[in-house]
Design a protein around this motif. Structure first.
Motif, PDB file in Angstrom:
ATOM      1  N   GLN A  89       0.843  -1.202   0.000  1.00 34.57           N
ATOM      2  CA  GLN A  89       0.000   0.000   0.000  1.00 34.57           C
ATOM      3  C   GLN A  89       0.876   1.249   0.000  1.00 34.57           C
ATOM      4  O   GLN A  89       0.589   2.213  -0.714  1.00 34.57           O
ATOM      5  CB  GLN A  89      -0.943  -0.009   1.217  1.00 34.57           C
ATOM      6  N   LYS A  90       1.932   1.234   0.790  1.00 37.20           N
ATOM      7  CA  LYS A  90       2.851   2.378   0.814  1.00 37.20           C
ATOM      8  C   LYS A  90       3.486   2.582  -0.554  1.00 37.20           C
ATOM      9  O   LYS A  90       3.654   3.711  -1.012  1.00 37.20           O
ATOM     10  CB  LYS A  90       3.930   2.167   1.875  1.00 37.20           C
ATOM     11  N   THR A  91       3.851   1.468  -1.185  1.00 37.60           N
ATOM     12  CA  THR A  91       4.446   1.549  -2.522  1.00 37.60           C
ATOM     13  C   THR A  91       3.445   2.142  -3.510  1.00 37.60           C
ATOM     14  O   THR A  91       3.786   3.026  -4.305  1.00 37.60           O
ATOM     15  CB  THR A  91       4.879   0.145  -2.996  1.00 37.60           C
ATOM     16  N   ALA A 101      -7.473   2.313  -8.592  1.00 39.90           N
ATOM     17  CA  ALA A 101      -8.097   0.985  -8.608  1.00 39.90           C
ATOM     18  C   ALA A 101      -7.226  -0.028  -7.861  1.00 39.90           C
ATOM     19  O   ALA A 101      -7.727  -0.839  -7.075  1.00 39.90           O
ATOM     20  CB  ALA A 101      -8.337   0.529 -10.046  1.00 39.90           C
ATOM     21  N   ALA A 102      -5.919   0.028  -8.080  1.00 39.17           N
ATOM     22  CA  ALA A 102      -4.998  -0.879  -7.396  1.00 39.17           C
ATOM     23  C   ALA A 102      -4.960  -0.585  -5.895  1.00 39.17           C
ATOM     24  O   ALA A 102      -4.917  -1.504  -5.071  1.00 39.17           O
ATOM     25  CB  ALA A 102      -3.602  -0.767  -7.992  1.00 39.17           C
ATOM     26  N   ILE A 103      -4.997   0.693  -5.548  1.00 35.15           N
ATOM     27  CA  ILE A 103      -5.006   1.096  -4.132  1.00 35.15           C
ATOM     28  C   ILE A 103      -6.264   0.577  -3.455  1.00 35.15           C
ATOM     29  O   ILE A 103      -6.208  -0.019  -2.371  1.00 35.15           O
ATOM     30  CB  ILE A 103      -4.881   2.627  -4.002  1.00 35.15           C
ATOM     31  N   ASN A 104      -7.416   0.781  -4.099  1.00 32.43           N
ATOM     32  CA  ASN A 104      -8.679   0.313  -3.518  1.00 32.43           C
ATOM     33  C   ASN A 104      -8.717  -1.210  -3.403  1.00 32.43           C
ATOM     34  O   ASN A 104      -9.217  -1.755  -2.413  1.00 32.43           O
ATOM     35  CB  ASN A 104      -9.864   0.824  -4.335  1.00 32.43           C
ATOM     36  N   LYS A 109      -8.070  -6.008   0.234  1.00 34.27           N
ATOM     37  CA  LYS A 109      -7.276  -7.158   0.679  1.00 34.27           C
ATOM     38  C   LYS A 109      -6.872  -6.985   2.145  1.00 34.27           C
ATOM     39  O   LYS A 109      -6.979  -7.928   2.940  1.00 34.27           O
ATOM     40  CB  LYS A 109      -6.026  -7.303  -0.196  1.00 34.27           C
ATOM     41  N   ILE A 110      -6.418  -5.790   2.522  1.00 31.71           N
ATOM     42  CA  ILE A 110      -6.033  -5.508   3.909  1.00 31.71           C
ATOM     43  C   ILE A 110      -7.221  -5.712   4.835  1.00 31.71           C
ATOM     44  O   ILE A 110      -7.107  -6.343   5.894  1.00 31.71           O
ATOM     45  CB  ILE A 110      -5.459  -4.073   4.037  1.00 31.71           C
TER      46      ILE A 110
END
Length: 169
Positions: A89-91, A101-104, A109-110
């Motif tokens: 997530q930090k990356t 979209a990838a962040i969400n 997942k988290i």
């Protein structure tokens, strides 16, 4: 002049020594409740943590210890995966052009990993609670309620200054 230097040096030395002594831990009882990796050091020990004051039988202590060990064994790989997801997530957040979209997706997942850990922990708590007598269950629930409100074992100790009022005395 030399006398003045000696006095100043003595004063500096005294202050340094007192600061070093004050910085040392004043912990008298090393068996306090710990978080994280140190928690395993006292699992199942009635004198500290969740078993404090429950007057657990040897069979209950052993069952609690085995249950906690099994739970930690089950949770460890999930926590490792959670750590990796948090790092990812930090990356993702630090990218020059963040992909929402990838962040969400990673947030989902988290969240799923945290839910999975919570479910395992609740199942373990209910399994432990089922092994207790009614009186032990009340004390167990009281302790868990105090933990939720950030008071923990220390909060319970401060609440009952008079030992006669404490449920575990």
């Amino acid at each position: 002049m030399n006398s003045m230097k000696a006095k100043i040096l003595s004063l500096v030395l005294l202050l340094s020594l007192s600061a070093a002594l004050m910085a040392q831990s004043t912990e008298v009882n090393p068996k306090k409740e710990f978080r994280g990796h140190q928690r395993e050091n006292f699992q199942g020990d009635e004198s500290v943590g969740f078993g404090h004051g429950l007057n657990l039988t040897d069979a209950q202590k052993e069952a609690f210890k085995q249950g906690m060990m099994a739970m930690h064994k089950q949770i460890k790989p999930i926590r490792n995966e959670l750590g990796e997801a948090m790092a990812h997530q930090k990356t993702l957040m630090g990218a020059e052009n963040p992909d929402l979209a990838a962040i969400n997706s990673n947030i989902d997942k988290i969240g799923a990993l945290r839910i999975e850990i919570a479910k395992i922990q609740i199942k373990n708590r209910l399994d432990m609670r089922a092994q207790l007598t009614d009186e032990q269950r009340q004390k167990f629930d009281l302790f868990k309620d105090k933990m939720k409100h950030g008071q923990g074992q220390r909060g319970m100790q401060h609440k009952w200054d008079n030992k006669a009022e404490r449920p575990d005395m």
